[in-house]
Design an enzyme around this catalytic site. Structure first.
Site, PDB file in Angstrom:
ATOM      1  N   GLY A  82       0.823  -1.210   0.000  1.00  0.00           N
ATOM      2  CA  GLY A  82       0.000   0.000   0.000  1.00  0.00           C
ATOM      3  C   GLY A  82       0.855   1.257   0.000  1.00  0.00           C
ATOM      4  N   SER A 126      -1.967  -3.940  -5.990  1.00  0.00           N
ATOM      5  CA  SER A 126      -2.017  -5.252  -6.643  1.00  0.00           C
ATOM      6  C   SER A 126      -2.412  -6.334  -5.649  1.00  0.00           C
ATOM      7  CB  SER A 126      -0.656  -5.616  -7.245  1.00  0.00           C
ATOM      8  OG  SER A 126      -0.282  -4.676  -8.202  1.00  0.00           O
ATOM      9  N   GLU A 154      12.334  -4.020  -5.171  1.00  0.00           N
ATOM     10  CA  GLU A 154      11.356  -4.216  -6.245  1.00  0.00           C
ATOM     11  C   GLU A 154      11.969  -3.956  -7.615  1.00  0.00           C
ATOM     12  OE1 GLU A 154       7.919  -1.706  -5.812  1.00  0.00           O
ATOM     13  OE2 GLU A 154       6.778  -2.765  -7.348  1.00  0.00           O
ATOM     14  N   SER A 213       0.987   3.651  -3.263  1.00  0.00           N
ATOM     15  CA  SER A 213       0.397   4.701  -4.109  1.00  0.00           C
ATOM     16  C   SER A 213      -0.966   5.162  -3.596  1.00  0.00           C
ATOM     17  CB  SER A 213       0.229   4.185  -5.541  1.00  0.00           C
ATOM     18  OG  SER A 213       1.440   3.678  -6.023  1.00  0.00           O
TER      19      SER A 213
HETATM   20  C1  LIG Z   1       0.224  -2.886 -12.963  1.00  0.00           C
HETATM   21  C2  LIG Z   1       0.455  -1.963 -11.828  1.00  0.00           C
HETATM   22  C3  LIG Z   1       0.564  -2.464 -10.549  1.00  0.00           C
HETATM   23  C4  LIG Z   1       0.771  -1.598  -9.467  1.00  0.00           C
HETATM   24  N1  LIG Z   1       0.823  -2.142  -8.214  1.00  0.00           N
HETATM   25  C5  LIG Z   1       0.964  -1.299  -7.158  1.00  0.00           C
HETATM   26  C6  LIG Z   1       0.949  -1.827  -5.821  1.00  0.00           C
HETATM   27  O1  LIG Z   1       0.794  -3.040  -5.611  1.00  0.00           O
HETATM   28  N2  LIG Z   1       1.081  -0.965  -4.795  1.00  0.00           N
HETATM   29  C7  LIG Z   1       1.241   0.383  -4.979  1.00  0.00           C
HETATM   30  O2  LIG Z   1       1.387   1.098  -3.999  1.00  0.00           O
HETATM   31  N3  LIG Z   1       1.246   0.915  -6.236  1.00  0.00           N
HETATM   32  C8  LIG Z   1       1.110   0.099  -7.310  1.00  0.00           C
HETATM   33  N4  LIG Z   1       1.088   0.632  -8.585  1.00  0.00           N
HETATM   34  C9  LIG Z   1       1.146   2.077  -8.745  1.00  0.00           C
HETATM   35  C10 LIG Z   1       2.439   2.604  -9.348  1.00  0.00           C
HETATM   36  O3  LIG Z   1       3.490   2.548  -8.426  1.00  0.00           O
HETATM   37  C11 LIG Z   1       2.153   4.039  -9.822  1.00  0.00           C
HETATM   38  O4  LIG Z   1       1.211   3.941 -10.878  1.00  0.00           O
HETATM   39  C12 LIG Z   1       3.377   4.760 -10.305  1.00  0.00           C
HETATM   40  O5  LIG Z   1       4.253   5.026  -9.232  1.00  0.00           O
HETATM   41  C13 LIG Z   1       3.035   6.076 -11.019  1.00  0.00           C
HETATM   42  O6  LIG Z   1       2.209   6.852 -10.209  1.00  0.00           O
HETATM   43  P1  LIG Z   1       0.830   7.467 -10.785  1.00  0.00           P
HETATM   44  O7  LIG Z   1       0.065   6.363 -11.404  1.00  0.00           O
HETATM   45  O8  LIG Z   1       0.183   8.218  -9.674  1.00  0.00           O
HETATM   46  O9  LIG Z   1       1.230   8.445 -11.962  1.00  0.00           O
HETATM   47  P2  LIG Z   1       1.743   9.947 -11.797  1.00  0.00           P
HETATM   48  O10 LIG Z   1       2.729  10.026 -10.689  1.00  0.00           O
HETATM   49  O11 LIG Z   1       0.560  10.840 -11.732  1.00  0.00           O
HETATM   50  O12 LIG Z   1       2.487  10.150 -13.161  1.00  0.00           O
HETATM   51  C14 LIG Z   1       1.801  10.389 -14.395  1.00  0.00           C
HETATM   52  C15 LIG Z   1       2.835  10.611 -15.478  1.00  0.00           C
HETATM   53  O13 LIG Z   1       3.610  11.782 -15.170  1.00  0.00           O
HETATM   54  C16 LIG Z   1       5.004  11.449 -15.156  1.00  0.00           C
HETATM   55  N5  LIG Z   1       5.695  12.191 -14.098  1.00  0.00           N
HETATM   56  C17 LIG Z   1       5.310  12.287 -12.804  1.00  0.00           C
HETATM   57  N6  LIG Z   1       6.201  13.014 -12.117  1.00  0.00           N
HETATM   58  C18 LIG Z   1       7.184  13.374 -12.980  1.00  0.00           C
HETATM   59  C19 LIG Z   1       8.390  14.123 -12.865  1.00  0.00           C
HETATM   60  N7  LIG Z   1       8.775  14.652 -11.707  1.00  0.00           N
HETATM   61  N8  LIG Z   1       9.155  14.279 -13.978  1.00  0.00           N
HETATM   62  C20 LIG Z   1       8.762  13.753 -15.162  1.00  0.00           C
HETATM   63  N9  LIG Z   1       7.616  13.029 -15.338  1.00  0.00           N
HETATM   64  C21 LIG Z   1       6.839  12.853 -14.261  1.00  0.00           C
HETATM   65  C22 LIG Z   1       5.052   9.971 -14.863  1.00  0.00           C
HETATM   66  O14 LIG Z   1       6.228   9.373 -15.335  1.00  0.00           O
HETATM   67  C23 LIG Z   1       3.832   9.449 -15.605  1.00  0.00           C
HETATM   68  O15 LIG Z   1       4.149   9.271 -16.959  1.00  0.00           O
HETATM   69  C24 LIG Z   1       0.883  -0.209  -9.681  1.00  0.00           C
HETATM   70  C25 LIG Z   1       0.785   0.298 -10.972  1.00  0.00           C
HETATM   71  C26 LIG Z   1       0.556  -0.555 -12.032  1.00  0.00           C
HETATM   72  C27 LIG Z   1       0.430   0.036 -13.410  1.00  0.00           C
END
Ligand SMILES: Cc1cc2nc3c(=O)[nH]c(=O)nc-3n(C[C@H](O)[C@H](O)[C@H](O)COP(=O)(O)OP(=O)(O)OC[C@H]3O[C@@H](n4cnc5c(N)ncnc54)[C@H](O)[C@@H]3O)c2cc1C
Length: 400
Positions: A135, A169, A252, A137
């Site tokens: 947990g 996940s 990870e 994100s």
């Molecule tokens: C299949 C899958 C499984 C997952 N499983 C888990 C889980 O079990 N537990 C958990 O906690 N999370 C999980 N996640 C979440 C994952 O860690 C996040 O999706 C990821 O860290 C990106 O965060 P966000 O989705 O909020 O995107 P955002 O942070 O909103 O980013 C959106 C876009 O903006 C870009 N961006 C953001 N900040 C910057 C910056 N400073 N400079 C340049 N570009 C930037 C990013 O690269 C991305 O392209 C999972 C995600 C997926 C897809």
């Protein structure tokens, strides 16, 4: 372990023969149908049977493969781990269901846990009697993980937790969650966070599945609404959550990807077989792309072998090497999914069965779109490489 020998007693050759024999003797009977089951986009497949399979691996002493023997693990060397995964992929054994607890939390419990926490949780993770989810994100804290807003306060002898996690996940199957939460009111960014170990099956926790492009639901929204966990269920000291989270992210992005390399090779071999079968291998453009993919796979393997046991991983940090690895494998795998669709041609556009039953390559193509997102997106990894690996100035407000 069933053999009565620790991993250190065996040569690599002996180790290979033992795991090969064990897999061929045991992927039979009730487990025969598990070959190739599970994995990203297909976690729903034969889930209960895969739990039973994971338990049999443990009962025979194979897992937890990498944990030291004094913590109940196999204590396998890096080369034995590689051999295990090679043989595992060769046998098409099913995707593990207990990897989040075994490969992510287990090392963190060993590094940061109290003796009581280790005793309480390690055996249950090892024997696959408790499953875990991660947990981290939240809707407002993904790449910018330090913006975590889920909070917990001590109420008597318990933490009381309020907030929302997302993309969690396998939360719908998990018994416990390791959750990064804010425990110091008014704290900002990475200060004042703690890693709490929270039971999932309680009235204050609601899990809502998120439907994915693959048609399956492997990740979830998780709502904590006054959820509770005992005061002692904090991993590392209260306020030290960022350090523990960084350790977990390093695992990870680094050592936990070890087995993945081998799966990639099996997928690549299948792609080549498909290309031969469909005649796509005769297309010069596709041949060149397949050759390029093979070269990329060799680079991945060499980089993994070169760095996975390096000082960066041994220290458990989220240094540049783990980020380089993440960028390399996630881009490679995403392109493999695209190549799979190229090889399938027009047939790749049609679901195998109505209404939306996808074949393995269609699922791989769709699910691999997430490879450059989870575990830290590509852009974030490039920022870390620039800052930590190359010493370049951080972007204003940068998070590396
Ligand atoms: C299949 C899958 C499984 C997952 N499983 C888990 C889980 O079990 N537990 C958990 O906690 N999370 C999980 N996640 C979440 C994952 O860690 C996040 O999706 C990821 O860290 C990106 O965060 P966000 O989705 O909020 O995107 P955002 O942070 O909103 O980013 C959106 C876009 O903006 C870009 N961006 C953001 N900040 C910057 C910056 N400073 N400079 C340049 N570009 C930037 C990013 O690269 C991305 O392209 C999972 C995600 C997926 C897809």
């Amino acid at each position: 372990m069933a053999t009565g020998l620790t991993a250190a007693d065996l040569t690599d050759g002996e180790f290979r023969l033992r795991i090969r024999d064990w897999l061929s003797e045991n992927l039979t009977g009730r487990f025969a149908g598990l070959r190739g089951a599970g994995g990203p986009g297909r976690e729903h497949e034969a889930f209960e049977e895969r739990i039973a399979w994971d338990r049999s691996l443990h009962a025979a002493g194979w897992t937890p493969l990498a944990w030291p023997a004094e913590h109940g693990g196999r204590g396998a060397t890096l080369s034995q781990q590689l051999i295990f995964y090679e043989e595992y992929a060769r046998a098409a054994a099913p995707a593990r269901v207990s990897h989040i607890g075994e490969q992510l939390l287990g090392p963190a419990l060993i590094a940061f846990g109290t003796p009581d926490q280790r005793q309480r949780f390690l055996p249950a993770i090892a024997s696959v009697s408790e499953l875990w989810c991660q947990g981290f994100s939240e809707p407002g804290a993904g790449s910018d993980l330090a913006s975590v807003a889920t909070s917990a306060r001590l109420a008597g002898q318990e933490w009381e937790i309020t907030g929302q996690k997302v993309w969690t996940s396998l939360a719908h199957l998990a018994d416990w969650c390791f959750a990064l939460v804010r425990t110091e009111p008014g704290s900002r960014r990475s200060d004042g966070l703690s890693m709490l170990l929270v039971p999932m099956r309680q009235p204050g926790v609601t899990v809502r599945p998120i439907r994915q492009l693959t048609g399956t639901s492997e990740f979830n929204e998780v709502f904590f609404d006054g959820a509770r966990t005992p005061a002692a269920m904090v991993l590392g000291r209260p306020g030290e959550g960022w350090r523990v989270a960084r350790f977990l992210l390093g695992v990870e992005r680094g050592a936990a990807t070890f087995g993945q390399q081998i799966v990639f090779r099996a997928e690549f071999d299948d792609l080549v077989a498909q290309a031969r079968r469909t005649g796509a291998a005769g297309d010069p453009v596709l041949r060149a792309k397949i050759a390029r993919a093979w070269a990329g796979l060799e680079v991945l393997r060499a980089y993994a072998l070169d760095t996975i046991a390096g000082p960066d991983q041994a220290a458990g940090g989220t240094g540049a090497e783990a980020s380089v690895m993440k960028v390399l494998w996630s881009r490679w795998h995403r392109e493999l999914g695209e190549l799979g669709m190229d090889v399938a041609g027009a047939a790749g556009m049609v679901a195998a069965r109505s209404p939306y039953e996808l074949d393995g390559w269609q699922r791989l193509f769709l699910f691999s779109r997430t490879d450059t997102i989870y575990g830290g997106s590509d852009e974030i990894q490039l920022g870390i490489i620039a800052a930590r690996g190359l010493g370049l100035a951080r972007e204003p407000g940068g998070r590396a």
